[in-house]
Design a protein around this motif. Structure first.
Motif, PDB file in Angstrom:
ATOM      1  N   GLY A 217       0.667  -1.011  -0.071  1.00  0.00           N
ATOM      2  CA  GLY A 217       0.050   0.006   0.128  1.00  0.00           C
ATOM      3  C   GLY A 217       0.906   1.190   0.135  1.00  0.00           C
ATOM      4  N   LEU A 218       1.936   1.271  -0.573  1.00  0.00           N
ATOM      5  CA  LEU A 218       2.725   2.611  -0.634  1.00  0.00           C
ATOM      6  C   LEU A 218       2.253   3.413  -1.624  1.00  0.00           C
ATOM      7  CD1 LEU A 218       6.214   0.797  -0.684  1.00  0.00           C
ATOM      8  CD2 LEU A 218       4.742   1.440   1.016  1.00  0.00           C
ATOM      9  N   PRO A 219       2.771   4.720  -1.193  1.00  0.00           N
ATOM     10  CA  PRO A 219       1.737   5.756  -2.200  1.00  0.00           C
ATOM     11  C   PRO A 219       2.151   5.612  -3.549  1.00  0.00           C
ATOM     12  CG  PRO A 219       2.885   6.889  -0.031  1.00  0.00           C
ATOM     13  CD  PRO A 219       3.326   5.238  -0.322  1.00  0.00           C
ATOM     14  N   GLY A 220       1.360   6.012  -4.634  1.00  0.00           N
ATOM     15  CA  GLY A 220       1.386   5.750  -5.899  1.00  0.00           C
ATOM     16  C   GLY A 220       1.428   4.457  -6.540  1.00  0.00           C
ATOM     17  N   ALA A 221       1.487   3.452  -5.913  1.00  0.00           N
ATOM     18  CA  ALA A 221       1.432   2.108  -6.360  1.00  0.00           C
ATOM     19  C   ALA A 221       0.047   1.875  -7.089  1.00  0.00           C
ATOM     20  CB  ALA A 221       1.793   1.003  -5.196  1.00  0.00           C
ATOM     21  N   LEU A 222      -0.039   1.040  -7.876  1.00  0.00           N
ATOM     22  CA  LEU A 222      -1.121   0.951  -8.667  1.00  0.00           C
ATOM     23  C   LEU A 222      -1.645  -0.601  -9.069  1.00  0.00           C
ATOM     24  CD1 LEU A 222      -1.408   3.759 -11.671  1.00  0.00           C
ATOM     25  CD2 LEU A 222      -2.678   3.595  -9.344  1.00  0.00           C
ATOM     26  N   PRO A 223      -2.790  -1.212  -8.711  1.00  0.00           N
ATOM     27  CA  PRO A 223      -3.004  -2.382  -8.684  1.00  0.00           C
ATOM     28  C   PRO A 223      -3.460  -2.864 -10.151  1.00  0.00           C
ATOM     29  CG  PRO A 223      -4.911  -1.379  -7.867  1.00  0.00           C
ATOM     30  CD  PRO A 223      -3.929  -0.344  -7.910  1.00  0.00           C
ATOM     31  N   VAL A 224      -3.319  -4.018 -10.331  1.00  0.00           N
ATOM     32  CA  VAL A 224      -3.694  -4.672 -11.702  1.00  0.00           C
ATOM     33  C   VAL A 224      -4.333  -6.330 -11.087  1.00  0.00           C
ATOM     34  CG1 VAL A 224      -3.165  -5.777 -13.834  1.00  0.00           C
ATOM     35  CG2 VAL A 224      -1.881  -3.792 -13.079  1.00  0.00           C
ATOM     36  N   VAL A 225      -5.597  -6.419 -11.860  1.00  0.00           N
ATOM     37  CA  VAL A 225      -6.218  -7.472 -11.439  1.00  0.00           C
ATOM     38  C   VAL A 225      -5.812  -8.744 -12.029  1.00  0.00           C
ATOM     39  CG1 VAL A 225      -8.498  -8.861 -11.866  1.00  0.00           C
ATOM     40  CG2 VAL A 225      -8.469  -6.561 -11.233  1.00  0.00           C
ATOM     41  N   ASN A 226      -5.660  -9.790 -11.122  1.00  0.00           N
ATOM     42  CA  ASN A 226      -5.157 -11.118 -11.708  1.00  0.00           C
ATOM     43  C   ASN A 226      -6.246 -11.976 -12.501  1.00  0.00           C
ATOM     44  OD1 ASN A 226      -4.347 -13.919 -11.516  1.00  0.00           O
ATOM     45  ND2 ASN A 226      -3.302 -13.646  -9.753  1.00  0.00           N
ATOM     46  N   ALA A 227      -5.850 -11.947 -13.846  1.00  0.00           N
ATOM     47  CA  ALA A 227      -6.866 -12.925 -14.547  1.00  0.00           C
ATOM     48  C   ALA A 227      -7.346 -14.143 -14.004  1.00  0.00           C
ATOM     49  CB  ALA A 227      -6.399 -12.620 -16.249  1.00  0.00           C
ATOM     50  N   LYS A 228      -6.092 -15.024 -13.781  1.00  0.00           N
ATOM     51  CA  LYS A 228      -6.608 -16.211 -13.123  1.00  0.00           C
ATOM     52  C   LYS A 228      -7.283 -16.379 -11.978  1.00  0.00           C
ATOM     53  CE  LYS A 228      -5.618 -20.553 -13.650  1.00  0.00           C
ATOM     54  NZ  LYS A 228      -6.251 -21.455 -14.713  1.00  0.00           N
ATOM     55  N   ALA A 229      -7.214 -15.187 -11.130  1.00  0.00           N
ATOM     56  CA  ALA A 229      -8.268 -15.121 -10.011  1.00  0.00           C
ATOM     57  C   ALA A 229      -9.649 -14.986 -10.635  1.00  0.00           C
ATOM     58  CB  ALA A 229      -7.718 -14.100  -9.158  1.00  0.00           C
ATOM     59  N   VAL A 230      -9.911 -14.206 -11.483  1.00  0.00           N
ATOM     60  CA  VAL A 230     -11.109 -13.829 -11.853  1.00  0.00           C
ATOM     61  C   VAL A 230     -11.732 -15.095 -12.496  1.00  0.00           C
ATOM     62  CG1 VAL A 230     -12.548 -12.448 -13.469  1.00  0.00           C
ATOM     63  CG2 VAL A 230     -10.677 -11.450 -12.188  1.00  0.00           C
ATOM     64  N   GLU A 231     -10.911 -15.958 -13.247  1.00  0.00           N
ATOM     65  CA  GLU A 231     -11.145 -17.236 -13.921  1.00  0.00           C
ATOM     66  C   GLU A 231     -11.736 -18.073 -12.827  1.00  0.00           C
ATOM     67  OE1 GLU A 231      -8.885 -20.993 -15.437  1.00  0.00           O
ATOM     68  OE2 GLU A 231      -8.872 -19.145 -17.092  1.00  0.00           O
ATOM     69  N   SER A 232     -10.816 -18.420 -11.753  1.00  0.00           N
ATOM     70  CA  SER A 232     -11.200 -19.183 -10.633  1.00  0.00           C
ATOM     71  C   SER A 232     -12.861 -18.830 -10.157  1.00  0.00           C
ATOM     72  CB  SER A 232     -10.177 -19.255  -9.640  1.00  0.00           C
ATOM     73  OG  SER A 232      -9.053 -19.791 -10.215  1.00  0.00           O
TER      74      SER A 232
END
Length: 507
Positions: free
Chosen positions: A55-70
């Motif tokens: 959670g450091l400032p400026g860090a941006l998340p990206v969704v894990n596609a495999k997790a969505v599939e699961s």
């Protein structure tokens, strides 16, 4: 003042339990939900972290596609509708093991919703100790994606909890691991069956996750955890009572015990005219009790709002149907099929499941053993060995193929049951395959008429009374002579052939 507990059966005469179960499943993805950090269990603390999951400032998340599939495959297996459009939200609260001070979760727009699963239980009762199987439908309100928190280690106290500890250590390796939270609607079943239904439901979810290949679902490592919500209402009334939530229960037996204890605790408070506090509770494995955690927040307290750094998840209908085609045979369907194929009674199957031996028995049968023979080994001799060693059946140093090999020696009349157990001793001791142990230890049954005939003659000479009874037509007296021969030959004689030789010589 602490109110007295009320006996479970007594409580049910006045109150009806209503349950809600929330099961958190860590997905077995290679990387975390919103970053590329690895998810391997047991790494050195704080070695699998990065600016995103810290959670450091400026860090941006990206969704894990495999997790969505699961998540979609789990929803489909639970007969859920899959949302055409869902999004993440920020669930705001402070806790030391959550470095961002919010959890990225899903709130009013989950990926899967409005599902169900049927749970079968077999209560005790009946002439053989087993009652009739009963099936209950558990309705699924939602299954949503979120991230796990880190892990706190409280040091210096007697219980491992924060109360009484000198200080706490934080490991953020788990922070950000993909989670699916599966939430039921209120479950109302006959009160005496509520603990069994809760246990069976969590057990069934565990089997489903493993069958889908989305998680190892190991409760002992926290990759599957159950929260048990419970309230009581007077028998014959409709409004729900105030609930308690027993958090992070990590075994099937403990889920059952938590339901029983909370029914007894709630009933004691209500009988004394006291109010139930809406709170989280800690479950204590040592004695099956619960203790207060914190007062339970409502959804408004978390100040949910849409996650601004993540785009909505909008799976196409074509992709959803493609994933539907990847679903395996569901565990409940497979169990029914195997029970019919193996000709197991309900009691046979219940005991096999209860011993955690279903997959071991199945693999042994696949390796060539007859179903009842495979069951006999795993639930008999091997279960005894596992209990003596204090390990799970699956942790014994023997494979299903080796067990089938031991049974094949019996089927081929090369060893008898007694010798087979000695073969198993050798296999467990690491002496090689069943065939190698038989040869090395010289355990093969002697069926040579010359050697057997000499042993039979010696037995007849040593016990003329038994011999005379056989000559007089009392064939059952042959048992004494057979026993003598078997003893003389250290159990390695072919008992059937010994009997034939005795009767031939004395008829």
């Amino acid at each position: 003042m602490t109110s007295a507990l009320v006996a479970f059966d007594d409580a049910l005469t006045r109150y009806e339990p209503v349950m809600g179960l929330e099961v958190h499943v860590e997905l077995g993805t290679a990387t975390k939900m919103f970053c590329g950090c690895p998810t391997a269990f047991g790494a050195e603390p704080n070695t699998q972290v990065c600016p995103v999951c810290l959670g450091l400032p400026g860090a941006l998340p990206v969704v894990n596609a495999k997790a969505v599939e699961s998540a979609i495959r789990i929803g489909l297996a639970l007969n859920c509708g899959i949302a055409e459009w869902s999004r993440f939200a920020r669930k705001n609260y402070f806790y030391p093991d959550m470095p961002k001070n919010f959890q990225t979760s899903q709130y009013d727009e989950p990926i899967a919703h409005d599902g169900w699963t049927d749970v079968e239980i077999t209560p005790e009762g009946g002439a053989d100790g087993v009652g009739e199987p009963q099936t209950f439908r558990v309705e699924i309100e939602r299954a949503h994606m979120e991230e796990d928190t880190g892990k706190s280690l409280h040091v210096g106290g007697a219980t491992g909890r924060i109360h009484g500890a000198d200080h706490s250590l934080l490991d953020y390796n788990r922070a950000g691991i993909p989670l699916i939270e599966i939430v039921t609607r209120p479950i109302v079943v006959p009160g005496e069956l509520a603990p069994l239904v809760a246990r069976a439901y969590v057990n069934q979810l565990r089997d489903l996750m493993v069958a889908l290949g989305v998680s190892d679902a190991r409760m002992d490592q926290g990759s599957l955890r159950a929260d048990v919500n419970l309230s009581l209402r007077p028998v014959g009334t409709t409004p729900l009572g105030t609930r308690s939530e027993t958090k992070n229960v990590n075994s099937f037996r403990s889920v059952e015990r938590a339901v029983r204890y909370e029914v007894s605790r709630h009933a004691g408070l209500l009988d004394a005219g006291e109010s139930i506090v809406q709170e989280t509770r800690h479950f204590h494995e040592s004695d099956g009790t619960t203790s207060a955690g914190r007062e339970k927040s409502d959804a408004d307290d978390y100040r949910y709002f849409p996650e601004p750094d993540l785009a909505p998840v909008a799976p196409s209908r074509e992709w959803v149907e493609e994933l539907r085609g990847t679903l395996p045979e569901l565990p409940s369907q497979r169990r029914r099929r195997l029970q019919a194929e193996w000709d197991f009674s309900d009691l046979d199957m219940r005991d096999t499941l209860g011993a955690g031996a279903l997959e071991l028995v199945a693999a042994t049968i696949e390796a060539g053993a007859a179903p009842q023979a495979a069951r006999k080994w795993w639930l008999g001799e091997l279960a005894r060995r596992a209990k003596e060693d204090g390990v799970a059946l699956s942790d014994l140093p023997v494979t299903a193929q080796q067990v089938a090999g031991v049974q094949a020696l019996i089927d081929d009349s090369r060893v008898n049951d007694k010798l087979a157990r000695q073969v198993l001793d050798g296999v467990l001791a690491g002496e090689g395959s069943p065939e190698e142990v038989v040869v090395a230890r010289g355990l093969e049954v002697v069926s040579d008429d010359g050697a057997l005939g000499a042993a039979v003659d010696a037995a007849i000479e040593a016990d003329p009374d038994a011999a005379q009874k056989i000559r007089d037509g009392k064939v059952q007296a042959a048992g004494a002579l057979i026993g003598s021969v078997m003893k003389a030959m250290k159990g390695q004689a072919d008992a059937g052939r010994v009997r034939e030789l005795i009767l031939e010589k004395l008829s």
